[in-house]
Design an enzyme around this catalytic site. Sequence first.
Site, PDB file in Angstrom:
ATOM      1  CE  LYS A 105      -0.524  -1.039   4.844  1.00 38.53           C
ATOM      2  NZ  LYS A 105       0.647  -1.840   4.946  1.00 38.53           N
ATOM      3  CE  LYS A 205      -3.939  -0.895   5.080  1.00 39.77           C
ATOM      4  NZ  LYS A 205      -4.096  -1.609   6.468  1.00 39.77           N
TER       5      LYS A 205
HETATM    6  N1  HSE Z   1      -0.884  -2.954  10.221  1.00 37.04           N
HETATM    7  C1  HSE Z   1      -2.227  -3.443   9.337  1.00 37.04           C
HETATM    8  C2  HSE Z   1      -3.341  -3.711   9.939  1.00 37.04           C
HETATM    9  C3  HSE Z   1      -1.754  -4.454   8.694  1.00 37.04           C
HETATM   10  O1  HSE Z   1      -3.276  -3.933  11.628  1.00 37.04           O
HETATM   11  O2  HSE Z   1      -4.529  -3.631   9.605  1.00 37.04           O
HETATM   12  C4  HSE Z   1      -1.451  -3.594   7.319  1.00 37.04           C
HETATM   13  O3  HSE Z   1      -1.822  -3.470   6.498  1.00 37.04           O
END
Ligand code: HSE
Length: 426
Positions: A105, A205
Amino acid sequence: MDNVIKIGLLGAGTIGGSVIEVLKNNSDIIAERANTRIEIKNILVLPREIQKLHDAGLPATDNYDDILNDPEIKIVIELIGGIKVAKDFIIKAMEHGKHVVTANKDVVAQFGHELFEVADKNKVDFLFEASVGGAIPIIMPLKRSLTANKITEILGIVNGTTNYMLTKMSELGADYDTVLKEAQAKGYAEANPAADVEGKDAARKIAILASIAFNSRVTFDDVSVEGITKITPEDISYAAELGYVVKLLAVGRDTDSGIDVRVNPVFLNKNHPLASVNGVINAIFLRGYPIDEAMFYGPGAGKPTASAVVSDVIEIARGLTRGAESRFGCTCYHKHPICPVEETVSSYYIRLLVDDKPGVLGKIATTIGEVNVSLKSVVQTKAEHEHQVELVVITHEVKHKNILEAQNALQNLSVVDKIYNIIRVE
Ligand code: HSE
């Protein structure tokens, strides 16, 4: 089936290991659906990991050129993460005529535009379903199954770490530090949890989702970001009392003032479909015409993410076996402005410590009224000290700039001792 498409895998960590397993365990159905068998020809790992892979009967190299210069390898899966090296590897793969699948991402949110240009130039596919929401299908649905829609809103719980922490705070009445330690012990939060708890992971995201939903490039830097570090058990308890849950929400809205794109904690009405998304699970809710509303729900990280990665690989393999390559190029046809965060509109929850004497509420209402913020409801709660009470107010919808002005004005009011928190209400 005689035909085989060979792939190069970069990285054999949690998702990479799961990709290896899925390609093996589901090999027959994958071959039927891809119209070809799919095999891993080589795996790029660190020198110290090579022996472990060889012991497991797998190919391995620590030299990327072995993959780049192998004409049999048609697809490269990038799962090493990070930005600089990963971006360089993705570009090199495409320049060598290889299709690329990534779960990265960071790279897509920051350099999507550049990577699509390289993909177009080299007539290869660049797919990244796993970059948002782990295993949840959302990129391809937006680009394909929902492409008839005008999307007006996309809301996501896209960070499992923070959703787990907020869920635990809500279930146990525990404080932030306690649940963070528990999440770290369980492996849900990293030793350095900054990217998750400060909202940066979710910001990357929503940048990707908003770009696709609104067909206009949104980068990480465009996203206004606020994390969950200031959320207390008291806020969560007031939320419950007032009919809300506290969630870290990634928001993308197509407004008259531009694309409103941000990550912030919110009081979410408990009847909203996203309100019941708990623990490490992720979900993305969208609104548009003609679909009205839809929600996508599932595991947002870890081993199930291989579902998205391998499905992208199959999609490319299908194209290759049918002679239809490069079908999903960049879909950012426009250059819409980003709505400045000051112009975004919400209701707000404000929790204050105030003097317990006649006329205080009136003073507060007048003060914030002067900057065009009006109260929708007020909850006066237990006395904190002998002469002070906690006051919780919910405002009508206002621009963010008005709330900042109201905050300033309240801070200067002698009857207000403390502003504990200000949180948006969805
Ligand atoms: N660290 C992210 C989360 C997962 O806690 O959703 C990887 O994108």
